[in-house]
Design a protein around this motif. Sequence first.
Motif, PDB file in Angstrom:
ATOM      1  N   GLU A 151      50.391 -33.082  47.092  1.00  0.00           N
ATOM      2  CA  GLU A 151      49.645 -34.326  46.855  1.00  0.00           C
ATOM      3  C   GLU A 151      49.954 -34.916  45.480  1.00  0.00           C
ATOM      4  O   GLU A 151      49.602 -36.044  45.195  1.00  0.00           O
ATOM      5  CB  GLU A 151      48.134 -34.087  46.986  1.00  0.00           C
ATOM      6  N   HIS A 154      53.800 -36.213  46.312  1.00  0.00           N
ATOM      7  CA  HIS A 154      53.926 -36.685  47.696  1.00  0.00           C
ATOM      8  C   HIS A 154      55.259 -36.297  48.327  1.00  0.00           C
ATOM      9  O   HIS A 154      55.836 -37.046  49.112  1.00  0.00           O
ATOM     10  CB  HIS A 154      53.662 -38.194  47.798  1.00  0.00           C
ATOM     11  N   TYR A 156      57.605 -33.429  50.569  1.00  0.00           N
ATOM     12  CA  TYR A 156      57.404 -32.482  51.665  1.00  0.00           C
ATOM     13  C   TYR A 156      58.628 -31.595  51.839  1.00  0.00           C
ATOM     14  O   TYR A 156      59.748 -31.985  51.487  1.00  0.00           O
ATOM     15  CB  TYR A 156      57.087 -33.208  52.984  1.00  0.00           C
ATOM     16  N   TYR A 190      54.699 -38.899  53.188  1.00  0.00           N
ATOM     17  CA  TYR A 190      55.412 -37.987  52.280  1.00  0.00           C
ATOM     18  C   TYR A 190      56.909 -38.276  52.305  1.00  0.00           C
ATOM     19  O   TYR A 190      57.431 -38.821  53.281  1.00  0.00           O
ATOM     20  CB  TYR A 190      55.134 -36.530  52.673  1.00  0.00           C
ATOM     21  N   GLY A 194      59.841 -35.585  46.520  1.00  0.00           N
ATOM     22  CA  GLY A 194      58.705 -36.426  46.152  1.00  0.00           C
ATOM     23  C   GLY A 194      59.075 -37.302  44.965  1.00  0.00           C
ATOM     24  O   GLY A 194      60.217 -37.311  44.511  1.00  0.00           O
TER      25      GLY A 194
END
Length: 216
Positions: A151, A154, A156, A190, A194
Amino acid sequence: MTAERGERIDVAPILQSALDGDTEAIARAAKERDLDPDAFARLLELALQPILWEAAKQCAALTDVDKWDRGYCPICGAWPALAELVGAEKRRVLRCGRCGVSWSWLVLLCPYCGNDDHRTLGTLVSTEERPGPASPARAEPPSKDRVDVCERCHGYVKAIATFTSVPAVRLAAEDAATVHLDIGARAAGYTRPGTVDISTAGIPRLVREGRGAPDD
Ligand SMILES: [Zn+2]
Ligand SMILES: [Zn+2]
């Protein structure tokens, strides 16, 4: 002139730019050859792979690559294509899609921004029924595959359950066979990697703070 079926394209002069990730030089070379830049970049990556596989093999003979403590590949600098959850203990191993190298990584650690705060790390699980895995090494059902998300940046990383590590030559097939995980992750907002600060990208918090690599 457009490249026709069977036409030979000499990629040797541009391989160094491909190795350096010089996207401008690749785009220029594609234009000179009247080729689609994305397709040409992909072709160069494929041409590079045997060289990178050999480099990875030689590096692995010289040093313990498994102990690498950064989120990017120790051999070619790419971000991991996916993670494997290996064996019954589900040991998390990052895999480079370019050179095939693997290195162990904590479950609660984002390889992109180095975030290790469990409150901002999560998992997306696929509910879709999928066909079997692309590699015989993967004895686990694809329903055990998942996506780990951060988070903070962002980002993945796909995680595939596997009995033993997937051979480097089969990684691209495994990556393609799990594209539904990429689609799901992107739809949820995502990206891969990120959004990271270039000066600290790929460096775990504990390493940044001079406290060494976290132990598994
Ligand atoms: Zn690599
Ligand atoms: Zn992150």
